[in-house]
Scaffold this motif. Sequence first.
Motif, PDB file in Angstrom:
ATOM      1  N   LEU A 240      84.496  -8.498 113.860  1.00  0.00           N
ATOM      2  CA  LEU A 240      84.723  -7.952 115.195  1.00  0.00           C
ATOM      3  C   LEU A 240      85.790  -8.782 115.899  1.00  0.00           C
ATOM      4  CD1 LEU A 240      80.966  -7.542 116.260  1.00  0.00           C
ATOM      5  CD2 LEU A 240      82.345  -6.039 114.809  1.00  0.00           C
ATOM      6  N   PHE A 241      86.907  -8.166 116.252  1.00  0.00           N
ATOM      7  CA  PHE A 241      87.985  -8.857 116.961  1.00  0.00           C
ATOM      8  C   PHE A 241      87.815  -8.618 118.457  1.00  0.00           C
ATOM      9  CE2 PHE A 241      89.542  -8.703 112.699  1.00  0.00           C
ATOM     10  CZ  PHE A 241      90.333  -9.838 112.568  1.00  0.00           C
ATOM     11  N   VAL A 242      87.570  -9.712 119.195  1.00  0.00           N
ATOM     12  CA  VAL A 242      87.299  -9.616 120.633  1.00  0.00           C
ATOM     13  C   VAL A 242      88.200 -10.587 121.391  1.00  0.00           C
ATOM     14  CG1 VAL A 242      84.910  -8.890 120.271  1.00  0.00           C
ATOM     15  CG2 VAL A 242      85.433 -11.319 120.496  1.00  0.00           C
TER      16      VAL A 242
ATOM     17  N   GLY B 242      83.483 -17.014 113.805  1.00  0.00           N
ATOM     18  CA  GLY B 242      82.099 -17.350 113.502  1.00  0.00           C
ATOM     19  C   GLY B 242      81.457 -16.281 112.645  1.00  0.00           C
ATOM     20  N   GLU B 243      80.429 -16.668 111.905  1.00  0.00           N
ATOM     21  CA  GLU B 243      79.662 -15.735 111.082  1.00  0.00           C
ATOM     22  C   GLU B 243      78.208 -15.767 111.515  1.00  0.00           C
ATOM     23  OE1 GLU B 243      80.392 -16.852 107.031  1.00  0.00           O
ATOM     24  OE2 GLU B 243      82.498 -16.219 107.093  1.00  0.00           O
TER      25      GLU B 243
ATOM     26  N   ALA C 126      77.767  -5.700 117.165  1.00  0.00           N
ATOM     27  CA  ALA C 126      76.956  -6.375 116.160  1.00  0.00           C
ATOM     28  C   ALA C 126      75.571  -5.741 116.071  1.00  0.00           C
ATOM     29  CB  ALA C 126      76.846  -7.862 116.485  1.00  0.00           C
ATOM     30  N   TYR C 127      75.007  -5.378 117.214  1.00  0.00           N
ATOM     31  CA  TYR C 127      73.698  -4.724 117.228  1.00  0.00           C
ATOM     32  C   TYR C 127      73.750  -3.413 116.445  1.00  0.00           C
ATOM     33  CZ  TYR C 127      69.266  -2.899 118.995  1.00  0.00           C
ATOM     34  OH  TYR C 127      67.991  -2.401 119.076  1.00  0.00           O
TER      35      TYR C 127
ATOM     36  N   VAL D 102      77.717 -10.548 110.095  1.00  0.00           N
ATOM     37  CA  VAL D 102      78.792 -10.019 110.939  1.00  0.00           C
ATOM     38  C   VAL D 102      79.678 -11.190 111.324  1.00  0.00           C
ATOM     39  CG1 VAL D 102      79.367  -8.999 113.173  1.00  0.00           C
ATOM     40  CG2 VAL D 102      77.457  -8.080 111.838  1.00  0.00           C
ATOM     41  N   ALA D 103      80.962 -11.081 111.055  1.00  0.00           N
ATOM     42  CA  ALA D 103      81.924 -12.082 111.512  1.00  0.00           C
ATOM     43  C   ALA D 103      82.484 -11.650 112.860  1.00  0.00           C
ATOM     44  CB  ALA D 103      83.051 -12.239 110.507  1.00  0.00           C
ATOM     45  N   ILE D 104      82.781 -12.621 113.709  1.00  0.00           N
ATOM     46  CA  ILE D 104      83.408 -12.334 115.003  1.00  0.00           C
ATOM     47  C   ILE D 104      84.597 -13.271 115.176  1.00  0.00           C
ATOM     48  CG2 ILE D 104      83.129 -12.213 117.498  1.00  0.00           C
ATOM     49  CD1 ILE D 104      80.184 -11.688 117.118  1.00  0.00           C
ATOM     50  N   THR D 105      85.761 -12.689 115.423  1.00  0.00           N
ATOM     51  CA  THR D 105      86.981 -13.453 115.673  1.00  0.00           C
ATOM     52  C   THR D 105      87.405 -13.240 117.114  1.00  0.00           C
ATOM     53  OG1 THR D 105      87.753 -13.274 113.388  1.00  0.00           O
ATOM     54  CG2 THR D 105      89.413 -13.743 115.062  1.00  0.00           C
TER      55      THR D 105
END
Length: 387
Positions: free
Chosen positions: A32-34, A42-43, A64-65, A77-80
């Motif tokens: 997820l690119f935010v 992060g993972e 993510a939910y 779920v990865a978040i960048t």
Amino acid sequence: MAGIVIPKVTDVNVTIDIDHPQSTVGLTNPNLFVKGDKEGYGEYTTIEDVMADYPMGTPAYNAAYAVFAQPNAPELVAITSYVKDNSGSLTAAAPTPEDLESTPTADGAEITESESPTTATGDVDWTKLTGVAKAAADYFYRNWEFALMPEYDEEDALYLATLIEKGGYDGKGFHLFFPQVSDFTKENPFKDFHRTWCFYHTDADEYYTAALVGKGGAKTVGSISWKFVSDLVDITPESLPITDMQTIDKNGYIAYYTKGANSNQTTDANPLGDFIDTYHGADWIKSETETQLQNLLNNSGKLTFDKAGVAKIEQVLRTILNQATSQTIIDTDDDTGDGIFNLTVKQRADLRKADIAKRLYKGAFFDYQPSGAINHINVGITQDALA
């Protein structure tokens, strides 16, 4: 299209060209690119872990939910996070590892030997990328495959799509991008991208693409037609009139619609005619080839540059291609049932002495035909005339 060559610490470089049937470690996980005030990656393996960094109700949390809510969701779920800044260039070409340089071409990047990697140059150094493109490049080789943008920003999305289209150590692209838009009346801004599929959904509070990746991403690569990833949890099928649905199709978007007893995608092809499973399968083959050949080097003690060493390389490659065939990534011959691929592995006598002196094996090549799928059925019926 010029490539964006992103260096990778590796002893194995794989460049794959696939034959399309017609003209036209992380491969299950979303990223997820935010937007944020600093770049980071992060993972997260649970929604509770996500909530510690992204509070309930934020786009990152909601997306993510939607992923974790699906049955058999991916392991993480990865978040960048990225800082919005699109002042950089996306025509970058930079030196690659192992004394190579990249020359941008219309099809990607041609990799050739150079005297020193420090002398290899291009139009713009990849390190001069900014914003979401920089973040995607910085974490390009982490544990993810599907890029999502929970808070859609068209300018940023185009930069991300371009990085995915052109990135990698060979400048030929890797990963898949699923942007979600809320206006189907305008022309699809991603119509010229091979690795981007743009989805329309009426309810902007529902994270359709996140749910789709949550349910489809964890399936064995190659085993599904993404058009028929069905019955997503907490995603409402479209109820638009048929004229609007035709506009969605004409403009190259994908929507979620009820057909028969199930709800699923109107298509799984983008405007260029590229199917999701074809590119997902190509990424699997490339990633698996890198991993297995690197393991061969790591565990051999010394992989001798002779007939025995070359035979081990061939065995690894043939095993991967056969596995890809069994996963229906590679098509099969109707008569023999064998995978439709060609593998060439050259012996030492057929290689350049300069490469042998450098302990560089450059004699393996393969091509393959991707497996197709039946996505639509037409049946003709002849009826006797009624009296």
